[in-house]
Design an enzyme around this catalytic site. Sequence first.
Site, short mmCIF file in Angstrom:
data_model
loop_
_atom_site.label_atom_id
_atom_site.label_comp_id
_atom_site.label_asym_id
_atom_site.label_seq_id
_atom_site.Cartn_x
_atom_site.Cartn_y
_atom_site.Cartn_z
N CYS A 101 -72.83 -8.11 -17.13
CA CYS A 101 -74.14 -7.81 -16.55
C CYS A 101 -75.22 -8.29 -17.52
O CYS A 101 -75.11 -8.05 -18.73
CB CYS A 101 -74.27 -6.31 -16.32
N HIS A 143 -71.88 -5.75 -6.93
CA HIS A 143 -72.45 -5.48 -8.25
C HIS A 143 -73.98 -5.37 -8.15
O HIS A 143 -74.57 -4.41 -8.67
CB HIS A 143 -72.05 -6.61 -9.21
N GLU A 144 -74.60 -6.34 -7.48
CA GLU A 144 -76.06 -6.33 -7.36
C GLU A 144 -76.54 -5.19 -6.47
O GLU A 144 -77.56 -4.55 -6.74
CB GLU A 144 -76.59 -7.68 -6.86
N HIS A 147 -76.98 -2.06 -8.31
CA HIS A 147 -78.23 -1.97 -9.09
C HIS A 147 -79.36 -1.35 -8.27
O HIS A 147 -80.22 -0.66 -8.82
CB HIS A 147 -78.68 -3.36 -9.57
#
Length: 175
Positions: A101, A143-144, A147
């Site tokens: 990351c 993953h994004e 966030h």
Amino acid sequence: MAEPLQIAQLGNPVLRQQAQIVDNIRDNRLQQLIDQLIASVLAANGVGIAAPQVSESYRLFIVASRPNPRYPHAPLMEPTAMINPRIIAHSPKVTQGWEGCLSIPGIRGLVPRYQAIEVEYTSRGGQLHRQELTDFVARIFQHEHDHLDGIVFLDRVESMQDLMTEQEYQHRIVK
């Protein structure tokens, strides 16, 4: 080309906040932010970046898979802005994969993710898209997307044994 932005690092409270819905996609400031996010992910050799990572708490991220020093085997795709993205459905199959990351430099972790996902998002031009993503690109999206909900990949690692430094990752895994 837009200038890259500074990337927020782990510990910055913006990385742990719920990002807000984007209401006005055609807003000039939002369009400029998209260009800056693309510049930032390319400059940092990333394959994705979310708005909270540049201290902008919006439900927006870029998926920009391409081979680079951090991910030499990544598939090639055009950087794509995904606004107000959602995961509609997912495969039952979960696979483990190494993730890093831009907000947590120097560390890689083995993270379980759905192998295939069906997603919906609005493009920077305002069109609604619905598509299936698989394997590495599905991993980037998940993953994004995390966030946007204040989750970092370290939260998903199942064991501290599943962490290593970037240097060890490059030496042992990438070769």
